[in-house]
Design an enzyme around this catalytic site. Structure first.
Site, mmCIF file in Angstrom:
data_model
loop_
_atom_site.group_PDB
_atom_site.id
_atom_site.type_symbol
_atom_site.label_atom_id
_atom_site.label_comp_id
_atom_site.label_asym_id
_atom_site.label_seq_id
_atom_site.Cartn_x
_atom_site.Cartn_y
_atom_site.Cartn_z
ATOM 1 N N ASN A 16 -25.311 -14.967 17.608
ATOM 2 C CA ASN A 16 -23.998 -14.393 17.289
ATOM 3 C C ASN A 16 -22.837 -15.232 17.823
ATOM 4 O O ASN A 16 -21.679 -14.896 17.595
ATOM 5 C CB ASN A 16 -23.897 -12.979 17.875
ATOM 6 C CG ASN A 16 -24.046 -12.978 19.392
ATOM 7 O OD1 ASN A 16 -24.903 -13.681 19.935
ATOM 8 N ND2 ASN A 16 -23.225 -12.219 20.080
ATOM 9 N N LYS A 43 -25.077 -6.348 18.297
ATOM 10 C CA LYS A 43 -24.550 -7.696 18.052
ATOM 11 C C LYS A 43 -25.222 -8.362 16.855
ATOM 12 O O LYS A 43 -24.722 -9.345 16.316
ATOM 13 C CB LYS A 43 -24.720 -8.563 19.299
ATOM 14 C CG LYS A 43 -23.846 -8.080 20.438
ATOM 15 C CD LYS A 43 -23.762 -9.054 21.583
ATOM 16 C CE LYS A 43 -22.847 -8.439 22.641
ATOM 17 N NZ LYS A 43 -22.469 -9.329 23.702
ATOM 18 N N LYS A 175 -24.136 -26.192 33.067
ATOM 19 C CA LYS A 175 -24.629 -26.994 31.945
ATOM 20 C C LYS A 175 -25.378 -28.227 32.452
ATOM 21 O O LYS A 175 -26.388 -28.638 31.879
ATOM 22 C CB LYS A 175 -23.468 -27.418 31.025
ATOM 23 C CG LYS A 175 -22.732 -26.273 30.360
ATOM 24 C CD LYS A 175 -23.623 -25.342 29.573
ATOM 25 C CE LYS A 175 -24.112 -25.922 28.275
ATOM 26 N NZ LYS A 175 -24.927 -24.916 27.516
HETATM 27 P P1 NDP Z 1 -19.970 -18.178 22.581
HETATM 28 O O1 NDP Z 1 -19.459 -17.454 23.761
HETATM 29 O O2 NDP Z 1 -19.360 -17.909 21.273
HETATM 30 O O3 NDP Z 1 -21.546 -17.964 22.451
HETATM 31 C C1 NDP Z 1 -22.358 -17.937 23.567
HETATM 32 C C2 NDP Z 1 -23.675 -17.321 23.209
HETATM 33 O O4 NDP Z 1 -24.464 -17.281 24.409
HETATM 34 C C3 NDP Z 1 -23.537 -15.879 22.731
HETATM 35 O O5 NDP Z 1 -24.579 -15.559 21.859
HETATM 36 C C4 NDP Z 1 -23.689 -15.104 24.026
HETATM 37 O O6 NDP Z 1 -24.163 -13.779 23.879
HETATM 38 C C5 NDP Z 1 -24.750 -15.935 24.718
HETATM 39 N N1 NDP Z 1 -24.672 -15.686 26.155
HETATM 40 C C6 NDP Z 1 -23.610 -15.806 26.970
HETATM 41 N N2 NDP Z 1 -23.920 -15.439 28.218
HETATM 42 C C7 NDP Z 1 -25.221 -15.077 28.198
HETATM 43 C C8 NDP Z 1 -26.119 -14.583 29.166
HETATM 44 N N3 NDP Z 1 -25.752 -14.391 30.434
HETATM 45 N N4 NDP Z 1 -27.371 -14.282 28.781
HETATM 46 C C9 NDP Z 1 -27.749 -14.460 27.490
HETATM 47 N N5 NDP Z 1 -26.945 -14.921 26.529
HETATM 48 C C10 NDP Z 1 -25.698 -15.225 26.881
HETATM 49 O O7 NDP Z 1 -19.842 -19.722 22.977
HETATM 50 P P2 NDP Z 1 -20.077 -21.060 22.165
HETATM 51 O O8 NDP Z 1 -20.604 -20.799 20.831
HETATM 52 O O9 NDP Z 1 -18.854 -21.858 22.336
HETATM 53 O O10 NDP Z 1 -21.206 -21.737 23.077
HETATM 54 C C11 NDP Z 1 -22.536 -21.886 22.603
HETATM 55 C C12 NDP Z 1 -23.181 -22.998 23.378
HETATM 56 O O11 NDP Z 1 -22.457 -24.206 23.182
HETATM 57 C C13 NDP Z 1 -23.229 -22.773 24.894
HETATM 58 O O12 NDP Z 1 -24.446 -23.289 25.369
HETATM 59 C C14 NDP Z 1 -22.069 -23.628 25.391
HETATM 60 O O13 NDP Z 1 -22.263 -24.042 26.713
HETATM 61 C C15 NDP Z 1 -22.141 -24.792 24.420
HETATM 62 N N6 NDP Z 1 -20.928 -25.563 24.271
HETATM 63 C C16 NDP Z 1 -19.784 -25.002 23.789
HETATM 64 C C17 NDP Z 1 -18.641 -25.778 23.631
HETATM 65 C C18 NDP Z 1 -17.371 -25.213 23.093
HETATM 66 O O14 NDP Z 1 -16.325 -25.888 23.204
HETATM 67 N N7 NDP Z 1 -17.363 -24.032 22.468
HETATM 68 C C19 NDP Z 1 -18.637 -27.198 24.006
HETATM 69 C C20 NDP Z 1 -19.896 -27.685 24.492
HETATM 70 C C21 NDP Z 1 -20.996 -26.897 24.610
HETATM 71 P P3 NDP Z 1 -23.152 -12.521 23.954
HETATM 72 O O15 NDP Z 1 -22.323 -12.580 22.731
HETATM 73 O O16 NDP Z 1 -24.049 -11.363 24.027
HETATM 74 O O17 NDP Z 1 -22.332 -12.719 25.202
#
Ligand code: NDP
Length: 348
Positions: A16, A43, A175
């Site tokens: 999601n 979700k 990370k």
């Molecule tokens: P989002 O916050 O949109 O998505 C994060 C996802 O991880 C969601 O599905 C969320 O679930 C889940 N999540 C967060 N915390 C937990 C937890 N404690 N346990 C289980 N699931 C969890 O962020 P992004 O799409 O931006 O990020 C996705 C990935 O990309 C991450 O690994 C991030 O580090 C990486 N990234 C992002 C960048 C950016 O600029 N956006 C840049 C570089 C890397 P829920 O909705 O239930 O919280």
């Protein structure tokens, strides 16, 4: 040769999320089936509805993995899949304790790899979404980073300031530790497993949000919220801000890199920075001012300070991604236009 060709089944964790929903979408559009994990059934409902409307209802399965830090959390979710895209990890700057970032990042990553070894004999590729936060901490002088760099300075911020350290330092440490744990696990097991690891390291990700957004712009994901605040909202437009720089990549290019990582033979065992380029905030204002017609008539774009220049402080050498994945990155004009169109559709 395509390592994992469609119609293979791919597991996407945190389906999601901002990036993950684009990964799911591109996979489905290319003919894959997807199993997506979410933390609660609620979700998953948006995903089922969103992809149902796009005609992919029978190709998407949603499973709930409530707590990715639990031993064996992914044991069921990995069964029967051919590839895994592990994106779930907290990128939430309101978290306070280092462990709130590190535990899900590290245990989630190692956990999915362990589950794959035990329960997913058909898996050929596992892709981990790391970050340029594992590559660098903002440097004092202009620097071009590459895949050989590792972030060591965010940990120093934690060592010095403890719980009061910058939340981004805590995030970057999470990370870094998660990616290191993935490589360590892979090195230890690679002689006896049937899959290869690929790690994708994006810088700040911008571009159209298609994930569920339950409130207004304040509920955007962490990387897109400042994009909205600065370019559309009341965020600062001072000379300091306009000349501040970083690097970025479009969310669709980020997602595409995840698909190519399960397809390209040469990506096996590689850490890959995917980056559309460097930016000054002024350049986003310049790009916004080229869009005709402008999608947000109630928020005409600020001019900023056209012509202002400053060195790009954080840049990346993208030769490896160019060679192994060959993405034609979206331009700032494409990214901002498509992002603003989504904001406009929401009536913001
Ligand atoms: P989002 O916050 O949109 O998505 C994060 C996802 O991880 C969601 O599905 C969320 O679930 C889940 N999540 C967060 N915390 C937990 C937890 N404690 N346990 C289980 N699931 C969890 O962020 P992004 O799409 O931006 O990020 C996705 C990935 O990309 C991450 O690994 C991030 O580090 C990486 N990234 C992002 C960048 C950016 O600029 N956006 C840049 C570089 C890397 P829920 O909705 O239930 O919280």
């Amino acid at each position: 040769m395509t390592i994992v060709p469609p119609p293979a089944k791919v597991l996407v964790t945190g389906a999601n999320g901002y990036i993950a929903i684009w990964v799911v979408r591109l996979l489905l559009e290319q003919g894959y089936s997807v199993r997506g994990t979410v933390r609660s059934a609620g979700k998953g409902e948006y995903l089922t509805e969103y992809f149902g409307k796009l005609g992919f209802g029978d190709k998407l399965e949603i499973v709930v993995v409530e707590d990715i830090t639990k031993e064996g959390a992914f044991d069921q979710a990995v069964q029967g899949v051919d590839a895994i895209e592990h994106t779930a990890s907290p990128f939430i700057t309101s978290l306070v304790n280092l462990s709130d970032f590190v535990d899900p990042a590290v245990r989630g990553t190692v956990g999915v790899l362990q589950s794959a070894i035990k329960h997913a004999p058909n898996v050929k590729r596992i892709v981990i979404t790391s970050s340029c936060g594992a590559v660098m901490a903002p440097p004092p002088q202009p620097t071009i980073f590459s895949e050989t760099d590792w972030n060591t300075s965010s940990q120093m911020d934690i060592d010095k300031n403890g719980v009061n350290a910058d939340p981004l330092s805590k995030y970057r440490v999470s990370k870094t530790l998660a990616e290191k744990a993935a490589w360590e696990f892979y090195e230890k097991h690679k002689g006896s497993i049937g899959w290869e690891l690929v790690v994708i390291n994006p810088p700040f990700v911008f571009g159209p949000p298609i994930q569920e957004i339950t409130g207004g712009p304040e509920s955007l994901n962490t990387s897109l919220k400042p994009f909205y605040d600065i370019l559309v909202g009341d965020g600062p437009k001072t000379e300091k801000l306009l000349s501040t720089s970083n690097s970025w990549v479009d969310v669709r290019d980020t997602a595409l890199s995840h698909i190519l990582a399960i397809q390209k033979e040469a990506a096996a065992g590689e850490r890959i920075i995917v980056c559309g380029g460097a930016y000054l905030w002024q350049e986003w204002f310049d790009a916004a001012n080229t869009i005709q017609p402008y999608p947000l008539p109630n928020h005409p774009p600020a001019k900023g300070m056209p012509g202002i220049t400053a060195p790009y402080v954080i840049q990346y050498n993208t030769a490896k991604a160019d060679k192994l994945l060959g993405i034609r990155y979206k331009t700032k004009a494409e990214t901002i236009r498509d992002t603003l169109e989504i904001f406009a559709a929401k009536g913001w």
